[in-house]
Design a protein around this motif. Structure first.
Motif, short mmCIF file in Angstrom:
data_model
loop_
_atom_site.label_atom_id
_atom_site.label_comp_id
_atom_site.label_asym_id
_atom_site.label_seq_id
_atom_site.Cartn_x
_atom_site.Cartn_y
_atom_site.Cartn_z
N PRO A 5 19.61 12.32 27.32
CA PRO A 5 19.91 12.88 25.89
C PRO A 5 20.16 11.69 24.99
O PRO A 5 20.32 10.63 25.02
CB PRO A 5 21.34 13.49 26.41
CG PRO A 5 22.00 12.63 27.54
CD PRO A 5 20.80 12.25 28.31
N PHE A 6 20.47 12.51 23.81
CA PHE A 6 20.47 11.61 22.59
C PHE A 6 21.72 10.62 22.73
O PHE A 6 21.60 9.54 22.60
CB PHE A 6 20.91 12.36 21.35
CG PHE A 6 19.77 12.91 20.70
CD1 PHE A 6 19.00 12.23 19.80
CD2 PHE A 6 19.38 14.19 20.63
CE1 PHE A 6 17.85 12.82 19.11
CE2 PHE A 6 18.24 14.82 20.10
CZ PHE A 6 17.49 13.97 19.23
N ILE A 7 22.91 11.27 23.01
CA ILE A 7 23.99 10.36 23.21
C ILE A 7 24.50 10.83 24.71
O ILE A 7 24.42 11.91 24.94
CB ILE A 7 25.10 10.49 22.16
CG1 ILE A 7 24.65 10.27 20.98
CG2 ILE A 7 26.20 10.04 22.48
CD1 ILE A 7 25.49 10.26 19.71
N PRO A 8 24.87 9.82 25.64
CA PRO A 8 25.34 10.33 26.94
C PRO A 8 26.42 11.16 26.73
O PRO A 8 27.49 10.80 25.95
CB PRO A 8 25.42 8.78 27.68
CG PRO A 8 25.62 7.85 26.71
CD PRO A 8 24.82 8.36 25.53
N THR A 9 26.85 12.13 27.77
CA THR A 9 28.05 12.63 27.75
C THR A 9 29.08 11.89 28.42
O THR A 9 28.92 11.09 29.35
CB THR A 9 28.17 14.14 28.52
OG1 THR A 9 27.90 13.65 30.01
CG2 THR A 9 26.86 14.87 28.19
N THR A 10 30.45 11.84 28.08
CA THR A 10 31.30 11.20 28.21
C THR A 10 31.87 11.29 29.96
O THR A 10 31.96 10.60 30.44
CB THR A 10 32.78 11.35 27.59
OG1 THR A 10 32.49 11.11 26.00
CG2 THR A 10 34.04 10.63 28.06
N THR A 11 31.75 12.75 30.05
CA THR A 11 31.81 13.03 31.63
C THR A 11 31.00 12.30 32.60
O THR A 11 31.40 11.74 33.51
CB THR A 11 31.60 14.62 31.86
OG1 THR A 11 32.67 15.16 30.90
CG2 THR A 11 32.11 14.88 33.22
N GLU A 12 29.64 12.35 32.14
CA GLU A 12 28.76 11.64 32.82
C GLU A 12 28.96 10.13 33.03
O GLU A 12 28.76 9.27 33.91
CB GLU A 12 27.12 11.98 32.52
CG GLU A 12 26.54 13.47 32.53
CD GLU A 12 25.20 13.70 32.06
OE1 GLU A 12 24.83 12.50 31.48
OE2 GLU A 12 24.92 14.73 31.97
N VAL A 13 29.34 9.35 31.78
CA VAL A 13 29.48 8.00 31.75
C VAL A 13 30.66 7.75 32.60
O VAL A 13 30.60 6.68 33.33
CB VAL A 13 29.75 7.70 30.40
CG1 VAL A 13 30.49 6.35 30.31
CG2 VAL A 13 28.73 7.72 29.49
N GLU A 14 31.79 8.38 32.54
CA GLU A 14 32.68 8.05 33.42
C GLU A 14 32.45 8.24 34.98
O GLU A 14 32.92 7.38 35.88
CB GLU A 14 34.03 9.39 33.17
CG GLU A 14 35.30 9.12 33.84
CD GLU A 14 36.06 7.76 33.43
OE1 GLU A 14 36.87 6.96 34.32
OE2 GLU A 14 35.76 7.14 32.40
N LYS A 15 31.69 9.38 35.40
CA LYS A 15 31.00 9.53 36.75
C LYS A 15 30.54 8.35 37.12
O LYS A 15 30.62 7.71 38.11
CB LYS A 15 30.44 10.82 36.84
CG LYS A 15 30.10 11.17 38.22
CD LYS A 15 29.09 12.47 38.33
CE LYS A 15 28.41 12.49 39.65
NZ LYS A 15 27.28 13.42 39.62
N GLU A 16 29.64 7.62 36.40
CA GLU A 16 28.69 6.85 36.64
C GLU A 16 29.55 5.37 36.72
O GLU A 16 29.26 4.69 37.66
CB GLU A 16 27.57 6.46 35.43
CG GLU A 16 26.78 5.44 35.90
CD GLU A 16 25.72 5.38 34.60
OE1 GLU A 16 25.50 4.20 34.05
OE2 GLU A 16 25.23 6.40 34.08
#
Length: 190
Positions: A163-174
């Motif tokens: 996506p344009f900017i990663p989602t915060t939820t996905e960043v935290e999961k990663e």
């Protein structure tokens, strides 16, 4: 000749001025996206293990140049909204550099002139490399390229699945997954 005072200048530039300019640049995303009503914004500074997370600020252990902004959703998705979000960092650095330059020109910041001149240099450096459309080393478009493609084609055209900017939820999961992998490797090595 490169002397001790030059070494001190390099250290101040690399570890004080540059991190401040990077942080202010990243807040450009935050300022604009808040006006556009994003959900769950986060400003991550650095990479690697987390040092501290205070509200929307996530400070990581390793050097500040790898920093990013993330959010989960935006109230109204549109070409205009994305252009504004990606123009935010450019506008913040440009605005600050011009204001500080005006203050220097009017002898208001003359006591720390060298510091502020370096600040202006790095701010314009980021403006230049954010504004001129190009792809980065990893093939991702810079802000200028995204803005250009949105104006020219009305969409993102880099054929990137992210996506344009990663989602915060996905960043935290990663992040949590990466930290678990590091812990497992550390346990095996002991």
């Amino acid at each position: 000749m490169f002397g001790f005072s030059d070494l001190l200048s390099v250290i101040i530039s690399a570890f004080i001025i540059l991190p401040i300019v990077v942080f202010l640049r990243e807040t450009g995303y935050l300022i604009v996206s808040k006006m556009l009503g994003v959900e769950n914004p986060r400003l991550t500074i650095g990479s690697g293990p987390r040092i501290i997370k205070i509200g929307i600020f996530d400070i990581r252990k390793y050097y500040h140049l790898y920093s990013w902004f993330s959010y989960d959703a935006i109230r109204r998705e549109s070409k205009f909204a994305y252009i504004c979000i990606y123009a935010g960092p450019i506008a913040v650095n440009l605005f600050l550099a011009l204001i500080i330059n005006a203050l220097l020109a009017n002898d208001i910041l003359e006591e720390y002139q060298t510091f502020w001149e370096r600040f202006i240099f790095y701010a314009f450096y980021y403006v230049l490399f954010d504004l001129v459309p190009m792809k980065t080393l990893n093939g991702m478009p810079n802000n200028g390229m995204i803005i250009y493609e949105m104006f020219r084609y009305g969409k993102r055209t880099d054929h990137n699945k992210q996506p344009f900017i990663p989602t915060t939820t996905e960043v935290e999961k990663e992040y949590k997954e990466q930290m678990e992998q590091i812990k497992k490797k550390t346990k095996r090595g002991t």
